[in-house]
Design an enzyme around this catalytic site. Structure first.
Site, PDB file in Angstrom:
ATOM      1  N   SER A  86      40.247  24.648   3.158  1.00 31.66           N
ATOM      2  CA  SER A  86      41.365  24.212   2.333  1.00 31.66           C
ATOM      3  C   SER A  86      42.456  23.552   3.159  1.00 31.66           C
ATOM      4  O   SER A  86      42.632  23.858   4.342  1.00 31.66           O
ATOM      5  CB  SER A  86      41.947  25.429   1.605  1.00 31.66           C
ATOM      6  OG  SER A  86      43.188  25.145   1.002  1.00 31.66           O
TER       7      SER A  86
ATOM      8  N   GLU B 293      45.305  24.332   2.854  1.00 31.73           N
ATOM      9  CA  GLU B 293      46.264  25.413   3.103  1.00 31.73           C
ATOM     10  C   GLU B 293      46.275  25.852   4.565  1.00 31.73           C
ATOM     11  O   GLU B 293      47.241  26.448   5.023  1.00 31.73           O
ATOM     12  CB  GLU B 293      45.925  26.610   2.214  1.00 31.73           C
ATOM     13  CG  GLU B 293      46.148  26.392   0.737  1.00 31.73           C
ATOM     14  CD  GLU B 293      47.558  26.713   0.289  1.00 31.73           C
ATOM     15  OE1 GLU B 293      48.282  27.382   1.061  1.00 31.73           O
ATOM     16  OE2 GLU B 293      47.931  26.295  -0.812  1.00 31.73           O
TER      17      GLU B 293
ATOM     18  N   TYR C  60      46.029  33.628   1.860  1.00 27.98           N
ATOM     19  CA  TYR C  60      44.893  32.760   1.542  1.00 27.98           C
ATOM     20  C   TYR C  60      44.593  31.818   2.708  1.00 27.98           C
ATOM     21  O   TYR C  60      43.453  31.690   3.154  1.00 27.98           O
ATOM     22  CB  TYR C  60      45.207  31.955   0.285  1.00 27.98           C
ATOM     23  CG  TYR C  60      44.189  30.895  -0.074  1.00 27.98           C
ATOM     24  CD1 TYR C  60      43.068  31.213  -0.832  1.00 27.98           C
ATOM     25  CD2 TYR C  60      44.356  29.571   0.333  1.00 27.98           C
ATOM     26  CE1 TYR C  60      42.135  30.246  -1.175  1.00 27.98           C
ATOM     27  CE2 TYR C  60      43.422  28.599   0.005  1.00 27.98           C
ATOM     28  CZ  TYR C  60      42.321  28.939  -0.752  1.00 27.98           C
ATOM     29  OH  TYR C  60      41.393  27.973  -1.076  1.00 27.98           O
TER      30      TYR C  60
END
Length: 325
Positions: free
Chosen positions: A128, A130, A152
């Site tokens: 991701s 992220e 996460y």
């Protein structure tokens, strides 16, 4: 990977948006697909009907390593794509230990099983954007430092570091795809794009009058999920394993998404969208936008669905669902 060899792909999280598009793509190329889920009984109802008939669905919850070893032994996959994970926002504060176990440690279980049972299996981890969220660098590329701003993101980094370790130390053909925001008509509830599309259709039909959103100036690098999973397939067909940013390379604001979605049903979003401070997120220190140059150069990959076409696709699918309802 030899293109004409008999291939079997194991795809975790088969009922999700990304896994379903990848399964369709691989089945269309003559690849046998085995998909894992925690709920075999309900899986078919969560997938496109035609796809459910073409995929072998098996149970696995990512925690049980012995069960995963049995899956490798029984089905002998040539490649594995890992999508099974808590998505960003789910359980992050309520159960961070489980998030790390499912999104991070489970990848170590899978890689260790591959190393033990059949090191020739190729593995692709759905990572991701992220992982770059706190780097302060924009755009983000494969060389951008990992700096998480959430559990996460930290869990995804654990998985990505495990991928690098097993590739470099043990010679496993494994790689991570740093997926930036990717949408489709199959996008789940809780994402702003789905929220906008459903509201536009509901307002047009008279079932709703307004839509409350947060910062309309917030920008995202949005692409089509079907394009992005194709990049992952190309990664496992490459001569050598490597990690890649998979992104459109451009950003659009929430207001732009609203304008296109509401415009597609003949409405002006400004007449219906209400800004609610309760939906505002903390201001981001940098723009989240990917640099897909390496994927273009090495894999010959480029997205084929434009931003307007993506929004139109989602609206068309929602209108179809509304008509059937």
């Amino acid at each position: 990977m030899v293109q004409n060899e008999i291939r079997t792909a194991l795809i975790t999280g088969i009922t999700g948006q990304d896994a379903s598009y990848l399964a369709e793509y691989l089945v269309g190329r003559g690849v046998t697909v085995v998909g894992t889920t925690r709920d075999v009984a309900g899986a078919a109802s969560q997938m496109p009907p035609a796809l459910a008939e073409q995929v072998t669905i098996v149970e696995w919850d990512l925690i049980d390593k012995e069960r995963f070893v049995a899956l490798l032994t029984d089905h002998r996959p040539t490649e594995i794509y890992n999508f099974a994970a808590f998505s960003s926002g789910q359980y992050m504060d309520r159960d961070p230990e489980r998030v790390v176990d499912i999104n991070g440690v489970a990848v170590v279980r899978m890689l260790e099983a591959i190393r033990s049972i059949d090191p020739s299996i190729r593995f692709c981890q759905a990572s991701s954007s992220e992982v770059f969220a706190g780097s302060g660098i924009s755009p983000q590329s494969e060389n951008t430092p990992f700096v998480p701003r959430s559990v996460y993101g930290a869990a995804k980094i654990l998985a990505d570091n495990a991928v690098k370790l097993y590739r470099e130390k043990y010679g496993v053909f494994c790689c991570s795809a740093y997926l930036f925001n990717h949408e489709s008509p199959r996008r789940g509830d809780g994402f702003v794009t789905t929220k906008i599309v459903r509201a536009a259709v509901a307002i047009k039909s008279g079932r709703q009058t307004t839509l409350a959103l947060g910062n309309l100036a917030a920008a995202r690098d949005w692409g089509f999920a079907g394009d992005y999973v194709r990049a992952m397939a190309l990664m496992l067909e490459a001569e050598r394993p490597s990690d890649y940013v998979v992104a459109s390379g451009a950003t659009h604001t929430v207001a732009e998404f609203c304008d296109r979605a509401f415009g597609a049903v003949g409405l002006d979003y400004r007449d219906h969208v209400v800004v609610d401070p309760a939906f505002f997120r903390p201001v981001e220190a940098m723009q989240i936008v990917g640099d897909p140059t390496r994927a273009h150069a090495d894999l010959g990959w480029a997205p084929t669905t434009t931003f307007p076409a993506l929004v139109d696709m989602m609206i068309a699918a929602e209108l179809g669902d509304a008509d059937r309802g």
